[in-house]
Design a protein around this motif. Structure first.
Motif, PDB file in Angstrom:
ATOM      1  N   UNK A 116      -4.952  22.750  15.603  1.00 48.31           N
ATOM      2  CA  UNK A 116      -4.963  24.032  15.367  1.00 48.31           C
ATOM      3  C   UNK A 116      -4.806  24.759  16.977  1.00 48.31           C
ATOM      4  N   UNK A 117      -3.260  25.640  17.519  1.00 47.64           N
ATOM      5  CA  UNK A 117      -3.159  25.805  18.664  1.00 47.64           C
ATOM      6  C   UNK A 117      -4.106  26.766  19.002  1.00 47.64           C
ATOM      7  N   UNK A 118      -5.155  27.981  18.164  1.00 43.69           N
ATOM      8  CA  UNK A 118      -6.235  28.418  18.601  1.00 43.69           C
ATOM      9  C   UNK A 118      -7.299  27.295  18.378  1.00 43.69           C
ATOM     10  N   UNK A 119      -8.622  27.477  19.546  1.00 47.85           N
ATOM     11  CA  UNK A 119      -9.478  27.333  18.768  1.00 47.85           C
ATOM     12  C   UNK A 119     -10.488  28.335  18.016  1.00 47.85           C
ATOM     13  N   UNK A 120     -10.546  27.850  17.069  1.00 48.65           N
ATOM     14  CA  UNK A 120     -11.601  28.994  16.512  1.00 48.65           C
ATOM     15  C   UNK A 120     -13.198  29.009  16.708  1.00 48.65           C
ATOM     16  N   UNK A 121     -13.688  29.479  17.647  1.00 49.91           N
ATOM     17  CA  UNK A 121     -14.643  28.187  17.862  1.00 49.91           C
ATOM     18  C   UNK A 121     -15.910  29.496  17.709  1.00 49.91           C
ATOM     19  N   UNK A 122     -16.833  28.718  16.970  1.00 50.45           N
ATOM     20  CA  UNK A 122     -18.239  28.905  16.281  1.00 50.45           C
ATOM     21  C   UNK A 122     -17.886  28.817  14.845  1.00 50.45           C
ATOM     22  N   UNK A 123     -16.927  28.196  14.427  1.00 48.51           N
ATOM     23  CA  UNK A 123     -16.767  28.263  12.904  1.00 48.51           C
ATOM     24  C   UNK A 123     -17.152  27.005  12.156  1.00 48.51           C
ATOM     25  N   UNK A 124     -18.393  27.128  11.188  1.00 49.38           N
ATOM     26  CA  UNK A 124     -18.910  26.191  10.458  1.00 49.38           C
ATOM     27  C   UNK A 124     -17.526  25.876   9.533  1.00 49.38           C
ATOM     28  N   UNK A 125     -17.636  24.793   9.758  1.00 52.57           N
ATOM     29  CA  UNK A 125     -16.381  23.986   8.328  1.00 52.57           C
ATOM     30  C   UNK A 125     -17.710  23.809   7.292  1.00 52.57           C
ATOM     31  N   UNK A 126     -16.229  23.443   5.883  1.00 54.40           N
ATOM     32  CA  UNK A 126     -17.256  23.068   5.312  1.00 54.40           C
ATOM     33  C   UNK A 126     -17.660  21.992   4.936  1.00 54.40           C
ATOM     34  N   UNK A 127     -18.044  21.023   5.714  1.00 54.42           N
ATOM     35  CA  UNK A 127     -18.824  19.512   5.936  1.00 54.42           C
ATOM     36  C   UNK A 127     -17.944  18.653   4.617  1.00 54.42           C
ATOM     37  N   UNK A 128     -19.271  17.593   5.097  1.00 57.31           N
ATOM     38  CA  UNK A 128     -18.687  16.135   4.607  1.00 57.31           C
ATOM     39  C   UNK A 128     -19.460  16.237   3.213  1.00 57.31           C
ATOM     40  N   UNK A 129     -19.279  15.147   1.965  1.00 60.20           N
ATOM     41  CA  UNK A 129     -19.815  14.783   1.188  1.00 60.20           C
ATOM     42  C   UNK A 129     -20.683  14.859   0.562  1.00 60.20           C
ATOM     43  N   UNK A 130     -21.769  13.899   0.166  1.00 60.06           N
ATOM     44  CA  UNK A 130     -22.553  13.842  -0.502  1.00 60.06           C
ATOM     45  C   UNK A 130     -22.775  12.096   0.064  1.00 60.06           C
ATOM     46  N   UNK A 131     -21.818  11.635   0.743  1.00 61.00           N
ATOM     47  CA  UNK A 131     -21.943  10.187   1.349  1.00 61.00           C
ATOM     48  C   UNK A 131     -21.591  10.212   2.779  1.00 61.00           C
ATOM     49  N   UNK A 132     -21.480  11.264   3.311  1.00 57.50           N
ATOM     50  CA  UNK A 132     -21.183  12.227   4.960  1.00 57.50           C
ATOM     51  C   UNK A 132     -19.777  11.416   4.926  1.00 57.50           C
ATOM     52  N   UNK A 133     -18.978  12.198   3.898  1.00 57.65           N
ATOM     53  CA  UNK A 133     -17.564  10.972   4.136  1.00 57.65           C
ATOM     54  C   UNK A 133     -17.209  13.098   4.502  1.00 57.65           C
ATOM     55  N   UNK A 134     -15.808  12.569   5.469  1.00 57.35           N
ATOM     56  CA  UNK A 134     -15.885  13.787   6.403  1.00 57.35           C
ATOM     57  C   UNK A 134     -14.133  13.256   7.294  1.00 57.35           C
ATOM     58  N   UNK A 135     -13.103  14.650   6.513  1.00 60.20           N
ATOM     59  CA  UNK A 135     -11.855  14.198   7.320  1.00 60.20           C
ATOM     60  C   UNK A 135     -11.530  15.430   7.938  1.00 60.20           C
ATOM     61  N   UNK A 136     -11.380  15.061   9.183  1.00 58.03           N
ATOM     62  CA  UNK A 136     -10.911  16.614  10.257  1.00 58.03           C
ATOM     63  C   UNK A 136      -9.365  17.206   9.700  1.00 58.03           C
ATOM     64  N   UNK A 137      -8.763  16.951   8.725  1.00 59.59           N
ATOM     65  CA  UNK A 137      -7.384  17.886   7.918  1.00 59.59           C
ATOM     66  C   UNK A 137      -7.489  19.432   7.307  1.00 59.59           C
ATOM     67  N   UNK A 138      -6.725  19.647   7.768  1.00 54.29           N
ATOM     68  CA  UNK A 138      -5.958  21.130   7.914  1.00 54.29           C
ATOM     69  C   UNK A 138      -6.557  21.278   6.178  1.00 54.29           C
TER      70      UNK A 138
END
Length: 592
Positions: A544-566
């Motif tokens: 993202x061109x602008x950093x959305x400082x401090x935002x907590x993203x939804x997070x990983x699944x039950x296996x800790x799997x996560x992809x930083x995908x918009x």
């Protein structure tokens, strides 16, 4: 890095003209981009380009006069004279490949307008004398990330914590500022945000500007907004020392007031309350800036004939909690909040119904499971605000009327206040029956709730980490009340540390190691206006061109799997309620 750094600028009368030319050069070359300037400060970006690969960097930035304050989240600043500032890279942004661009946002505060007259990166001048140095200037911009109020307590987090909880607290509050709708204040700290949704109106032309956008979209959903304000206010009240120690007391009050100001506007009659502005379907068909919206934005309300006890009850709770928060610092505003809270509770109690029956569009996105918890929640908060026994009797009566209030909850969320009201009733009464309900919940989440392989409590795929923050907050408040204090505090810290890095990465935008850079947020994904923004920005793999400082993203699944995908709105969405419990829990740890 070079062994010696030149960090002092020699000033003398004969150099006055040179300084004037150099000051213009830093701005004109694009090395400094002054995003917003006001009487005693400015928000700006320092733009850098790396001609060759580096594994660390240092910038020396010189102003033409002493500053009163300077802060940035994207580097470690230091100064000996408030004129020359040294910025050293953070652990996550020191490695830069050849040709990389980096933008460092900062706030500078002064008695009179200060200019940047010199910028050196790794010893190479970037802009003096009207010629950009070898580094050149990048055009990427990021949001401002600073606080301008001196700390009223310790400037450092407790030494036993592996992460800077104070920095997380400060940045989380910036996220709420990035979510603001309406006319922004003159001291807006988010330079890529501007006034928006200025035509939000009720059926009779009532002014409904203000409030918060819910998530990565631009709808003002009343129920989760009110739930978020209640939890923020609760954390600000019970963990005030955590905010004070981080110098953020002022800002958390501003965050709550931005929401409650809107609720007061939306409460246009004793039994008339606007619970949503913007149509979710129409809004979600648009990817772009809030400032550029042109679609119709209807506003929907609940009334005596089309009630919403859940929405009205939660809003009453938020206003009652705010009345406590502002009782000392702003007594008149506190009284106004309390007046509206009482009216909203009466509305919720006397005219029963789920709000989605009155506002069907809300039900598509935030369908309420019931309103018994909100009725008890509102009554309990009103008792805490007034010490009027009538409200405590009401709250106890709701526990009899709605039997599920006494059961073991499976979460604490914008929809289910059961764990919160059980805890609040124990705080207010000290009765063991409520205390047993609280320990039953915290014992379950601590010992028996599902866990990921790395230890994350996993309660729901949607916003998995908001649930982590919410249960951490509940158990920290319980610990403060004396319920299994050590066990619950350790549990909460373990869960919060997972979010901040123990899970293998940071899940807070702009903080820590490998934080998300592509949160599902339309505004942050757009380049600076007037560059176009549309669906291409949703699908690009670029940060993202602008950093959305401090935002907590939804997070990983039950296996800790996560992809930083918009485009992944399950794992990478951000929302008001995601940060509310999380931020309050962070303040709770800082209060220990």
């Amino acid at each position: 890095m070079a062994a010696v750094w030149l960090s002092l600028l020699l000033l003398c009368v004969g150099q006055t003209n040179i300084i004037a030319r150099a000051a213009g050069a830093c701005v004109q070359s694009g090395v400094i981009n002054e995003k917003s300037v006001w009487n005693q400060g400015m928000s700006a970006n320092l733009n850098m380009k790396f001609p060759s690969a580096v594994n660390s960097w240092r910038v020396t930035m010189t102003f033409d006069r002493a500053l009163t304050n300077f802060e940035t989240w994207s580097a470690t600043p230091s100064t000996s004279n408030n004129v020359v500032y040294t910025l050293d890279n953070l652990p996550y942004n020191g490695n830069q490949p050849a040709g990389a661009s980096l933008s460092i946002a900062f706030n500078a505060h002064f008695a009179s307008k200060a200019e940047v007259i010199s910028v050196k990166m790794n010893g190479v001048e970037q802009c003096r004398g009207g010629v950009a140095g070898a580094g050149g200037a990048a055009t990427t911009t990021t949001t401002t990330t600073t606080t301008t109020t001196p700390s009223t307590g310790s400037n450092n987090p407790p030494s036993s914590l592996p992460y800077d909880y104070q920095e997380v607290l400060r940045k989380s509050l910036l996220f709420y500022e990035a979510q603001r709708s309406g006319r922004l204040p003159s001291n807006n700290r988010i330079p890529w945000r501007g006034d928006s949704a200025m035509n939000d109106r009720g059926e009779n032309g009532e002014d409904l500007t203000g409030g918060y956008y819910d998530a990565g979209d631009r709808v003002k959903f009343g129920l989760p907004m009110a739930a978020s304000m209640t939890v923020l206010a609760w954390g600000a009240i019970d963990f005030a020392s955590g905010y004070a120690g981080a110098g953020q007391s002022k800002y958390v009050k501003q965050a709550v007031k931005w929401g409650t100001d809107y609720f007061i506007k939306a409460h246009v009659g004793s039994t008339d309350f606007y619970g949503q502005c913007g149509n979710g379907d129409t809004d979600h068909a648009y990817w772009g800036r809030a400032e550029d919206m042109t679609m119709n934005r209807p506003c929907y309300k609940i009334t005596a004939s089309k009630p919403g006890s859940d929405l009205a009850g939660e809003t009453a709770a938020a206003l009652a909690a705010a009345s406590i928060l502002f009782k000392t610092s702003n007594p008149s505003y506190s009284a106004t909040c309390l007046q509206h809270a009482k009216q909203m509770f009466q509305f919720a109690d006397r005219h029963r119904g789920k709000y989605q029956d009155a506002i069907p569009n809300a039900g598509k996105f935030y369908s309420s499971s019931g309103y018994g918890d909100e009725l008890a929640w509102a009554a309990a908060w009103l008792y805490r605000a007034t010490n009027d026994q009538t409200y405590l009797d009401k709250a106890k009566g709701f526990f009899q009327e709605f039997s599920d209030l006494s059961g073991r909850p499976s979460e604490f969320s914008w929809d289910s206040k059961h764990a919160g009201v059980q805890l609040l009733m124990y705080q207010l009464t000290g009765e063991s029956s409520y205390g047993s309900m609280v320990t039953q919940f915290c014992d379950w989440v601590k010992n028996n709730a599902p866990r990921s392989p790395k230890g994350m409590v996993y309660l729901n795929q949607w916003g998995s980490l908001r649930h982590v923050g919410n249960v951490a907050f509940i158990c920290l408040v319980a610990a403060k009340k004396g319920l299994k204090s050590n066990a619950y505090e350790n549990f909460a810290i373990q869960q919060l540390n997972y979010i901040l890095g123990d899970g293998g990465r940071s899940y807070v935008v702009g903080f820590g190691k490998n934080p998300p850079v592509r949160p599902h947020h339309a505004g942050a994904s757009c380049p600076d206006a007037p560059a176009p923004c549309g669906w291409d920005q949703l699908h690009t793999s670029e940060p993202n061109p602008h950093v959305l400082y401090g935002a907590l993203v939804g997070g990983p699944d039950q296996y800790d799997a996560y992809e930083d995908k918009r485009s992944d709105y399950v794992k990478n969405e951000v929302a008001l309620d995601y940060n509310a419990g999380f931020q309050s829990a962070i303040a709770g740890v800082l209060s220990l």
